[in-house]
Scaffold this active site. Structure first.
Site, mmCIF file in Angstrom:
data_model
loop_
_atom_site.group_PDB
_atom_site.id
_atom_site.type_symbol
_atom_site.label_atom_id
_atom_site.label_comp_id
_atom_site.label_asym_id
_atom_site.label_seq_id
_atom_site.Cartn_x
_atom_site.Cartn_y
_atom_site.Cartn_z
ATOM 1 N N GLY A 51 77.814 32.680 -19.523
ATOM 2 C CA GLY A 51 78.472 31.537 -20.170
ATOM 3 C C GLY A 51 77.571 30.841 -21.171
ATOM 4 C CB CYS A 52 74.032 29.789 -20.993
ATOM 5 S SG CYS A 52 74.244 28.716 -19.553
ATOM 6 C CB THR A 53 74.696 34.482 -23.586
ATOM 7 O OG1 THR A 53 73.488 34.508 -22.816
ATOM 8 C CG2 THR A 53 74.571 35.414 -24.777
ATOM 9 C CB ALA A 56 73.540 30.036 -27.069
#
Length: 170
Positions: A51-53, A56
């Site tokens: 999710g963070c990738t 970002a």
């Protein structure tokens, strides 16, 4: 979002809490240095997770559009500068990543929360975003973010806020 969670976060119109954190190169960054320009401050759980990738990379892909709006993106998580540098290099992220290793800034922004994993409680970072205006106030906040489409959602909010300010000045 619970009322308690909302109450812990800076409200729209409030001065954004100032802070100093090391970035992905170890350089100290101060939110107050952004006075006079727009800043997207987004909190995410961990570098290089799915999710963070996604989040970002969506900010990365819209970086020119953010620059066109005199806006910088700053990402904040609890992992150290080395992790930030690896994450940034792996995905070609052109914006600032900040290391909040003691989660003090996450606490000030109400994003250090109790979470559950397989029925066990633990403390972690809530995915949330704050749009900070040139006067250092919270113009918008997103207390519970879904990574997909979020960068476009923030861009639309910047356009609305900038148009509103232009109309007030006219």
């Amino acid at each position: 979002m619970t009322d308690a969670l909302a109450a812990a976060m800076p409200a729209e119109g409030e001065v954004a809490p100032d802070f100093s954190l090391p970035d992905d190169t170890g350089t100290e960054r101060h939110l107050s240095d952004r006075h006079g320009a727009w800043t997207v401050l987004y909190f995410y759980p961990k570098d290089d997770t799915s999710g963070c990738t996604i989040e970002a990379c969506e900010f990365r892909d819209a970086n020119v559009q953010y620059g066109d709006r005199d806006t910088e993106v700053w990402g904040v998580s609890i992992l150290g500068s080395g992790s930030k540098a690896r994450f940034k290099a792996k995905f070609g992220l052109p914006f600032v990543l900040l290391a909040d290793e003691d989660h003090a800034v996450a606490e000030r922004y109400g994003t250090w929360v109790q979470k559950m994993n397989y029925g066990k409680p633990y403390m972690g970072v809530l995915r949330a975003t704050f749009l900070i205006d040139p006067e250092g106030r919270v113009a918008r906040r997103w207390p519970k973010v879904t990574p997909e489409g979020h960068a476009a959602q923030v861009l639309a909010a910047i356009d609305e806020e900038q148009s509103r300010r232009t109309a007030r000045q006219a």
